[in-house]
Design a protein around this motif. Structure first.
Motif, PDB file in Angstrom:
ATOM      1  N   VAL A 126      -5.445  -8.225   4.705  1.00 36.87           N
ATOM      2  CA  VAL A 126      -5.479  -7.149   2.839  1.00 36.87           C
ATOM      3  C   VAL A 126      -4.662  -6.710   3.237  1.00 36.87           C
ATOM      4  CG1 VAL A 126      -7.079  -6.841   1.712  1.00 36.87           C
ATOM      5  CG2 VAL A 126      -7.910  -8.783   2.735  1.00 36.87           C
ATOM      6  N   ASP A 127      -5.053  -5.020   4.100  1.00 39.30           N
ATOM      7  CA  ASP A 127      -4.610  -3.817   4.176  1.00 39.30           C
ATOM      8  C   ASP A 127      -3.027  -4.426   5.086  1.00 39.30           C
ATOM      9  OD1 ASP A 127      -6.062  -2.704   3.050  1.00 39.30           O
ATOM     10  OD2 ASP A 127      -7.064  -2.435   5.204  1.00 39.30           O
ATOM     11  N   ARG A 128      -3.150  -5.172   5.714  1.00 41.84           N
ATOM     12  CA  ARG A 128      -1.715  -5.976   6.303  1.00 41.84           C
ATOM     13  C   ARG A 128      -0.949  -6.218   4.886  1.00 41.84           C
ATOM     14  NH1 ARG A 128      -4.159  -6.441  11.552  1.00 41.84           N
ATOM     15  NH2 ARG A 128      -4.583  -8.494  11.039  1.00 41.84           N
ATOM     16  N   TYR A 129      -1.261  -7.387   4.822  1.00 43.01           N
ATOM     17  CA  TYR A 129      -0.782  -8.077   3.426  1.00 43.01           C
ATOM     18  C   TYR A 129      -0.328  -7.391   2.498  1.00 43.01           C
ATOM     19  CZ  TYR A 129       0.392 -12.310   0.674  1.00 43.01           C
ATOM     20  OH  TYR A 129       0.664 -12.876  -0.845  1.00 43.01           O
ATOM     21  N   ASN A 130      -0.729  -5.993   2.046  1.00 49.28           N
ATOM     22  CA  ASN A 130      -0.323  -4.987   1.038  1.00 49.28           C
ATOM     23  C   ASN A 130       0.961  -4.450   1.902  1.00 49.28           C
ATOM     24  OD1 ASN A 130      -2.501  -5.776  -0.793  1.00 49.28           O
ATOM     25  ND2 ASN A 130      -3.868  -3.688   0.479  1.00 49.28           N
ATOM     26  N   HIS A 131       1.110  -4.242   2.665  1.00 52.08           N
ATOM     27  CA  HIS A 131       2.827  -4.260   3.406  1.00 52.08           C
ATOM     28  C   HIS A 131       3.620  -5.291   2.423  1.00 52.08           C
ATOM     29  CE1 HIS A 131       0.609  -0.405   4.801  1.00 52.08           C
ATOM     30  NE2 HIS A 131       0.235  -0.990   5.809  1.00 52.08           N
ATOM     31  N   LYS A 132       2.908  -6.565   3.105  1.00 46.46           N
ATOM     32  CA  LYS A 132       4.426  -7.561   3.091  1.00 46.46           C
ATOM     33  C   LYS A 132       4.041  -7.916   1.569  1.00 46.46           C
ATOM     34  CE  LYS A 132       2.215  -9.711   7.435  1.00 46.46           C
ATOM     35  NZ  LYS A 132       1.383 -10.533   7.633  1.00 46.46           N
ATOM     36  N   MET A 133       2.899  -8.053   0.615  1.00 49.25           N
ATOM     37  CA  MET A 133       3.087  -7.388  -0.650  1.00 49.25           C
ATOM     38  C   MET A 133       4.636  -6.583  -1.491  1.00 49.25           C
ATOM     39  SD  MET A 133       1.140 -10.726  -1.746  1.00 49.25           S
ATOM     40  CE  MET A 133       0.604  -9.972  -3.382  1.00 49.25           C
ATOM     41  N   PHE A 134       4.612  -5.473  -0.892  1.00 53.98           N
ATOM     42  CA  PHE A 134       5.409  -4.729  -1.244  1.00 53.98           C
ATOM     43  C   PHE A 134       7.034  -5.333  -0.878  1.00 53.98           C
ATOM     44  CE2 PHE A 134       7.910  -0.755  -0.052  1.00 53.98           C
ATOM     45  CZ  PHE A 134       8.054   0.590  -2.021  1.00 53.98           C
ATOM     46  N   LEU A 135       7.038  -5.988   0.669  1.00 56.06           N
ATOM     47  CA  LEU A 135       8.368  -5.804   0.996  1.00 56.06           C
ATOM     48  C   LEU A 135       8.703  -7.316  -0.565  1.00 56.06           C
ATOM     49  CD1 LEU A 135      10.876  -6.875   2.493  1.00 56.06           C
ATOM     50  CD2 LEU A 135       9.277  -7.638   4.052  1.00 56.06           C
ATOM     51  N   PHE A 136       8.035  -8.017  -0.434  1.00 59.38           N
ATOM     52  CA  PHE A 136       7.849  -9.274  -1.641  1.00 59.38           C
ATOM     53  C   PHE A 136       8.755  -9.038  -2.302  1.00 59.38           C
ATOM     54  CE2 PHE A 136       5.028 -12.112   0.937  1.00 59.38           C
ATOM     55  CZ  PHE A 136       5.432 -11.831   1.845  1.00 59.38           C
ATOM     56  N   SER A 137       7.626  -7.552  -3.129  1.00 60.03           N
ATOM     57  CA  SER A 137       7.900  -7.069  -4.568  1.00 60.03           C
ATOM     58  C   SER A 137       9.204  -6.417  -4.440  1.00 60.03           C
ATOM     59  CB  SER A 137       6.800  -6.184  -4.915  1.00 60.03           C
ATOM     60  OG  SER A 137       5.580  -6.224  -4.938  1.00 60.03           O
ATOM     61  N   VAL A 138       9.772  -5.825  -3.392  1.00 62.00           N
ATOM     62  CA  VAL A 138      10.945  -5.228  -3.631  1.00 62.00           C
ATOM     63  C   VAL A 138      12.026  -6.213  -4.119  1.00 62.00           C
ATOM     64  CG1 VAL A 138      12.842  -3.480  -2.278  1.00 62.00           C
ATOM     65  CG2 VAL A 138       9.876  -3.118  -2.764  1.00 62.00           C
ATOM     66  N   LEU A 139      11.599  -7.187  -2.820  1.00 58.96           N
ATOM     67  CA  LEU A 139      12.750  -8.398  -2.674  1.00 58.96           C
ATOM     68  C   LEU A 139      13.056  -9.194  -4.161  1.00 58.96           C
ATOM     69  CD1 LEU A 139      12.444  -9.610   0.930  1.00 58.96           C
ATOM     70  CD2 LEU A 139      14.337  -8.419   0.193  1.00 58.96           C
ATOM     71  N   PHE A 140      11.963  -9.880  -5.017  1.00 57.11           N
ATOM     72  CA  PHE A 140      12.144 -10.060  -6.395  1.00 57.11           C
ATOM     73  C   PHE A 140      12.581  -9.983  -6.938  1.00 57.11           C
ATOM     74  CE2 PHE A 140       9.184 -10.668 -10.188  1.00 57.11           C
ATOM     75  CZ  PHE A 140      10.005 -11.802 -10.082  1.00 57.11           C
ATOM     76  N   LEU A 141      11.722  -7.998  -7.445  1.00 54.60           N
ATOM     77  CA  LEU A 141      12.594  -7.479  -8.388  1.00 54.60           C
ATOM     78  C   LEU A 141      13.639  -6.967  -8.521  1.00 54.60           C
ATOM     79  CD1 LEU A 141      10.247  -4.333  -8.661  1.00 54.60           C
ATOM     80  CD2 LEU A 141       9.867  -6.665  -9.860  1.00 54.60           C
ATOM     81  N   CYS A 142      14.779  -6.927  -7.025  1.00 55.06           N
ATOM     82  CA  CYS A 142      15.861  -7.349  -7.064  1.00 55.06           C
ATOM     83  C   CYS A 142      16.919  -8.086  -7.397  1.00 55.06           C
ATOM     84  CB  CYS A 142      16.302  -6.634  -5.441  1.00 55.06           C
ATOM     85  SG  CYS A 142      16.072  -4.756  -5.338  1.00 55.06           S
TER      86      CYS A 142
END
Length: 566
Positions: free
Chosen positions: A403-419
């Motif tokens: 779950v903790d590792r996935y949080n870092h990936k979710m952050f990357l997904f969020s940045v890419l999505f918003l951009c």
């Protein structure tokens, strides 16, 4: 094995009841919006402010304050220590107050304020929507208890009644008190949340004061047990649950950015006017009807089943064989179900988007970019279906480290999505929001497939095969797409209702052909669904017979012991 099957049957029933609730809510909202749009009781600017700006405030507060607690408290991790769970879940109330205060300040002072001559009382509306979200958090401990103990009908009855009152009150205020403007929606929202809280407490108070209170299995014995309290010789909350909650909280923040990303982009960067935001939101809600009233209940029921069937932090080879076999089968067939439904929506949505929007709201929505938006949403729904089902398994099976590792990936997904949302919207308009959502959802699906494949790699199970329908079904979908699009070009939609009805009839015949092909070629899926239906019916029959026998015993002996009613 028997317990897992009971959880599966109850989870399936919970999903079906939630589906009924979502259908009812969406149908009423669908009719309410159609009435308001066609009769122009509300301006497009007000729709944008209410459906995008204020609804985003409400959903953000609730998501940040409660989502992590819900997931952590419903995860199976040994036996429940209910008082610790109650103590933990109540932490969301002060968190909700903090979130409401901070976000209300931002919404009132840091964002673009609508023209007061067009949208009066905006600042009051912000405070009232924030208050409504805080009030709803008061019912959260009882919601978690009801979900964990499989009170599958409770949420449907309570929220169904509250939603009905909300829609009726909104309609009455908008029609008969037009001078209230945006405050009509605020009063209706406050009424809804207050009703939900009051009915939850009334139900459980009646439950513990009835004869059921003598059942030792039910964790609450009096009204005081609804609230936090000191536990002798035990920690106030479980450290393990608290850590898991924190992990889900970090993940939830990122997931909220992904879920409501386009609204955040609209709100923070003003890429669309309030009027265009209103139109986009109406089409977005219309396009995501299936995702909300079909796939979301399936996801919630699936997560409940997997969380209570699988043991977190334990690899496949050490899981109980019966449980992992059942979990694999359920994941396979859930994937097949959502893929079939999602593909059906995509295929037919491409040929019937213009007709649906024209019937729904006339030229207000059926002119471009309305039909193009809805066509893209039809494809997006398929991705939502696959992602929701794969992630409900992944979140239930992940260890805390995962779950903790996935949080870092979710952050990357969020940045890419918003951009990508910002760039694509600037480049191709409002359709860019949907394209960015599709890209984001595809990335999350790839991650979930990778995790699931690795999870089952040392076992004989291959649940991901559920992603691919049979060859005949794929062929029928391709034929349907060709036929319905040709029918649209030939019959729809400027030649009168006779041709429109013919176009609808062509779609009905194609849909029947798809259903027949599925029934004939997906025998394993049909058998699985049939077995779950029969299992639940047998359980209902057994429970009813037990209730009758118990009632006779009470009548003859004067006893009042009853079993738990769920």
């Amino acid at each position: 094995m028997g317990d897992s099957k009971n959880v599966l049957a109850s989870s399936a029933l919970s999903a079906s009841y939630n589906m009924v609730l979502q259908v009812m809510f969406r149908v009423m909202t669908f009719l309410l919006n159609a009435f308001i749009l066609r009769n122009r009781y509300v301006s497009k600017d007000m729709l944008g402010v209410v459906n995008v700006r204020l609804t985003l405030l409400y959903s953000t507060i609730l998501f940040l304050a409660r989502e992590a607690f819900r997931r952590a408290c419903l995860s199976q991790k040994g036996s429940h220590q209910w008082q610790q769970t109650i103590n933990l879940i109540w932490c969301n109330f002060p968190l909700g107050i903090i979130c409401a205060g901070a976000l209300s300040f931002i919404w009132s002072t840091q964002l673009e304020v609508p023209d007061p001559s067009v949208i009066p009382h905006y600042h009051v509306a912000v405070l009232l929507f924030a208050l409504a979200s805080v009030i709803e958090l008061l019912a959260e401990p009882l919601w978690v208890l009801g979900q964990a103990l499989l009170f599958v009908k409770l949420q449907v009855l309570i929220r169904g009644f509250a939603i009905t009152i909300k829609c009726i009150l909104t309609l009455l205020l908008v029609v008969f008190f037009p001078n209230l403007g945006i405050l009509s929606f605020c009063f209706a929202e406050l009424c809804f949340t207050t009703l939900v809280v009051v009915m939850y407490y009334m139900y459980f108070l009646n439950y513990i004061n009835s004869s059921v209170k003598k059942d030792d299995d039910f964790p609450l014995k009096c009204f005081r047990d609804f609230f936090p309290r000191y536990i002798p010789n035990k920690p106030w909350i479980s450290n393990e649950s608290a850590l898991l909650t924190w992990s889900f909280f970090k993940q939830g923040f990122l997931k909220q950015l992904l879920t409501e990303g386009e609204r955040y982009v609209m709100t923070l960067f003003n890429v669309l006017s309030f009027a265009n935001q209103g139109i986009y939101d109406v089409i977005s809600n219309l396009g995501s009807l299936a995702a909300r009233f079909i796939f979301q209940p399936i996801e919630e029921g699936g997560y409940l089943f997997f969380a209570q069937t699988l043991i977190r932090d334990v690899e496949v080879s050490k899981q109980p064989k019966e449980s992992i076999h059942l979990a694999s089968s359920v994941l396979k067939y859930l994937l097949k179900i959502v893929v079939l439904i999602g593909t059906t929506i995509w295929v037919f949505g491409d040929a019937y988007s213009f007709l649906l929007l024209d019937i729904y709201a006339g030229s207000l929505l059926s002119t471009e970019p309305g039909p193009t938006l809805l066509k893209w949403f039809s494809f997006y729904v398929l991705l939502i279906a696959i992602n929701g089902t794969t992630e409900c398994f992944v979140f239930a099976a992940m260890s805390q480290e995962d779950v903790d590792r996935y949080n870092h990936k979710m952050f990357l997904f969020s940045v890419l999505f918003l951009c990508s949302s910002w760039y694509l919207t600037k480049t191709i308009g409002s359709v860019g929001f949907i394209v960015a959502n599709c890209l984001n959802m595809s990335a999350r699906i790839i991650h979930s497939i990778y995790f699931t494949r690795n999870y089952f790699q040392d076992s004989p199970y291959q649940p991901l095969r559920g992603l691919l329908p049979s060859g005949p079904v794929i062929g029928v979908f391709i034929l349907t797409w060709l036929v319905t699009n040709y029918s649209e070009s030939l019959l729809c939609c400027d030649q009168g209702w006779t041709y429109r009805i013919l176009h609808i009839a062509v779609g009905g015949i194609c849909l029947l052909l798809v259903a027949i092909t599925v029934l004939l070629t997906e025998q394993d899926l049909v058998t699985f669904v049939s077995d779950q239906w029969k299992t639940r019916r047998r359980q209902n029959t057994t429970e009813n017979n037990a209730d009758v026998a118990r009632g006779s015993k009470v009548k003859s002996n004067g006893e009042h012991n009853t079993k738990k009613v769920r």
